[in-house]
Every structure is written in structure tokens, then in C-alpha cells.
Design a protein around this motif. Sequence first.
Motif, PDB file in Angstrom:
ATOM      1  N   ILE A   2     -35.799  12.085   6.795  1.00  0.00           N
ATOM      2  CA  ILE A   2     -36.863  12.932   6.809  1.00  0.00           C
ATOM      3  C   ILE A   2     -37.679  12.708   5.720  1.00  0.00           C
ATOM      4  O   ILE A   2     -39.050  12.627   5.435  1.00  0.00           O
ATOM      5  N   GLY A   3     -36.988  12.665   4.559  1.00  0.00           N
ATOM      6  CA  GLY A   3     -37.684  12.365   3.213  1.00  0.00           C
ATOM      7  C   GLY A   3     -38.098  11.065   3.210  1.00  0.00           C
ATOM      8  O   GLY A   3     -39.321  10.548   2.548  1.00  0.00           O
ATOM      9  N   MET A   4     -37.509   9.901   3.784  1.00  0.00           N
ATOM     10  CA  MET A   4     -38.047   8.695   3.629  1.00  0.00           C
ATOM     11  C   MET A   4     -39.466   8.578   4.532  1.00  0.00           C
ATOM     12  O   MET A   4     -40.367   8.048   4.307  1.00  0.00           O
ATOM     13  N   GLY A   5     -39.510   9.319   5.934  1.00  0.00           N
ATOM     14  CA  GLY A   5     -40.528   9.411   6.576  1.00  0.00           C
ATOM     15  C   GLY A   5     -41.608   9.941   5.776  1.00  0.00           C
ATOM     16  O   GLY A   5     -42.980   9.371   6.006  1.00  0.00           O
ATOM     17  N   MET A   6     -41.423  11.033   4.954  1.00  0.00           N
ATOM     18  CA  MET A   6     -42.596  11.514   4.136  1.00  0.00           C
ATOM     19  C   MET A   6     -43.001  10.743   3.020  1.00  0.00           C
ATOM     20  O   MET A   6     -44.155  10.366   2.683  1.00  0.00           O
ATOM     21  N   ALA A   7     -42.055   9.857   2.410  1.00  0.00           N
ATOM     22  CA  ALA A   7     -42.274   9.066   1.335  1.00  0.00           C
ATOM     23  C   ALA A   7     -43.105   7.885   2.011  1.00  0.00           C
ATOM     24  O   ALA A   7     -44.006   7.134   1.416  1.00  0.00           O
ATOM     25  N   LEU A   8     -42.969   7.372   3.073  1.00  0.00           N
ATOM     26  CA  LEU A   8     -43.513   6.300   3.822  1.00  0.00           C
ATOM     27  C   LEU A   8     -44.911   6.686   4.170  1.00  0.00           C
ATOM     28  O   LEU A   8     -45.876   5.874   4.066  1.00  0.00           O
ATOM     29  N   ALA A   9     -45.144   7.977   4.555  1.00  0.00           N
ATOM     30  CA  ALA A   9     -46.175   8.427   4.890  1.00  0.00           C
ATOM     31  C   ALA A   9     -47.381   8.485   3.680  1.00  0.00           C
ATOM     32  O   ALA A   9     -48.634   8.096   3.773  1.00  0.00           O
ATOM     33  N   ALA A  10     -46.763   8.863   2.533  1.00  0.00           N
ATOM     34  CA  ALA A  10     -47.357   8.744   1.126  1.00  0.00           C
ATOM     35  C   ALA A  10     -48.074   7.559   1.083  1.00  0.00           C
ATOM     36  O   ALA A  10     -49.263   7.386   0.475  1.00  0.00           O
ATOM     37  N   HIS A  11     -47.220   6.445   1.304  1.00  0.00           N
ATOM     38  CA  HIS A  11     -47.679   5.018   1.062  1.00  0.00           C
ATOM     39  C   HIS A  11     -48.792   4.815   2.025  1.00  0.00           C
ATOM     40  O   HIS A  11     -49.959   4.283   1.706  1.00  0.00           O
ATOM     41  N   LEU A  12     -48.630   5.107   2.918  1.00  0.00           N
ATOM     42  CA  LEU A  12     -49.832   4.629   4.288  1.00  0.00           C
ATOM     43  C   LEU A  12     -51.215   5.368   4.017  1.00  0.00           C
ATOM     44  O   LEU A  12     -52.317   5.016   4.017  1.00  0.00           O
ATOM     45  N   ASP A  13     -50.818   6.771   3.346  1.00  0.00           N
ATOM     46  CA  ASP A  13     -52.206   7.606   3.101  1.00  0.00           C
ATOM     47  C   ASP A  13     -52.624   7.322   1.964  1.00  0.00           C
ATOM     48  O   ASP A  13     -53.553   8.023   1.498  1.00  0.00           O
TER      49      ASP A  13
END
Length: 281
Positions: free
Chosen positions: A128-139
Amino acid sequence: MDVSEEKIEVIKQTAERIRKDCLWMSTRAGTGHLGPALSLAEILATLYIGILKLDPQNPRWSDRDRLILSKGHGCLALYSILSQVGFFERRHLKDFCSRFDTVLPGHPEMKLPGVEANTGSLGHGIAIGMGMALAAHLDKKEYKVFVVTGDGELQEGSNWEAAMAAAHYKLYNLVVVVDRNRLQLGDFTENISRLEPLAEKWSSFGWGVKVVDGHDVRELLLAFEEIPFVKNQPSVVIANTIKGKGLKIAENKVEWHYKVLTRKQYEDLKNELALEELCDE
């Protein structure tokens, strides 16, 4: 980084408050995972007081740092710190496991302000945290994502799939904190499924690694301030702790994974530990 003694003292006092809250909340409710919560006190106090970028008045602020308590059974400690920093009024701590629809159940749920993910089924927090961290990169956001895991939880293979993916995507804004108290539900971790050499395992998956004393506030602060440990790599802090820390009869005792004080034990220890509890009014 120069860590002030004043800041360290505030965090220590916050950790002490976490432990006191855990004891009276679990005794009042007659249930809870006390041992796994007590080992978390300094870790959570250091993160919430000294590191995380948050706004308790705006819990869904898009630029906030995220913290996921993957070892959701340690939620007594999480509830205490969330109340201390202002996500909800401390009087609600009395509601821990008090009824079916409580916002403070035996594992954290997102209906409580400050909780980023429902956890309890182990092995999912890092993904879950990996998904949130990846979202930060994309955003193109600058927030960090912290995931606090148990060491027994690391026996779940899903953690290592997520660890591999996080390194692949160079998620330098992702931080895993391992509560390395060396005990799980039924025995010592090394008797059930050996984790060591744990630091080398993480390093081999492409993570920057630091091993610290999980009850030493200064060590924790210095480690968290150094993140990322390696450029363009996720970071893991292996925090060596004592399960049941602060409650002598529970320290390093496997039976205190899911065990709480009796009312008599609580009353006997009340003066010795300077325990306090919220009034019913």
C-alpha cells in the motif's frame, strides 16, 4: 544534524504517555495487543513529533506525509499518538473496543482521522505504501510515506514483492520501519522462520538500510533525518526493540502478544508506573 535535548525530552514524554494510554485503554476494554503496542512507543513518538509533515486539522491534506501502521494489531499506540497530536479528542480513547461500531477497534480503520489504511491482515502495508509513494512521483509531490511493520510480519512473501517493486521504481520517498522485537504470536521469530541476516536481505533488494536502537530517540531522529540513505533507493530502518517495553512482567514474553493486565494488576502497578486514565465524565 544537531538534535536538541529539549526536542528529545518532549519525544520521550510523548512515548511515556503512549505507554500509559496503552495500559489503561487495554485494561479498561479487557482486550488488545499490549506487547506489540508497547514496543512502538518511541518509534511513533519520534515520527509524529519530530519528523512527519502533517496537519491534524486537515487530515486529508494532499501534501501530507503518510504513515501506515502495517502491524495493525499495535493500534493502541497509534490511537494514543493520534490523539496527542490533535487528530481527535483524547476523550475518545475511552471508546477503544467499547462497542461494535467504535472508531477505535482492535485494528485501525480509515474512519478514524489520521489513519491512512485499514490494516490487520498482515503483509500488505508495504505494498500500500509503495502505491502511495509511486503516486507522489507521478503527481510530482514531495511527501514521504512511512510504513511501520512487525518483524514476524516480514515472513509474508507479499512484503518482498513490494520491496522489489519499490526498488525498481526508485521510490526514495518510501521508508519502512521494522519493529524488530524478535517475537511474534507464538514464539521468537528466529524459531518460527528465521529472518536474519535481515539488514543484508533488505540491502540485496536494493534498499538503503540503517539499524538502530528503537528505544533511543536520538538514534531514531538522526536516522529519519538522513532519509534517503542511498540516492534513488527506498529506505528501511530496522529498529531493535523490546516487546512489552516498560511493563516488566511483559517484556520479552511471548504470552503478552495478546494479553492485557487484569484490573487488580493495573491497580497494583498504578502508583509504581504513575498510571493515569481519562475520567468517564
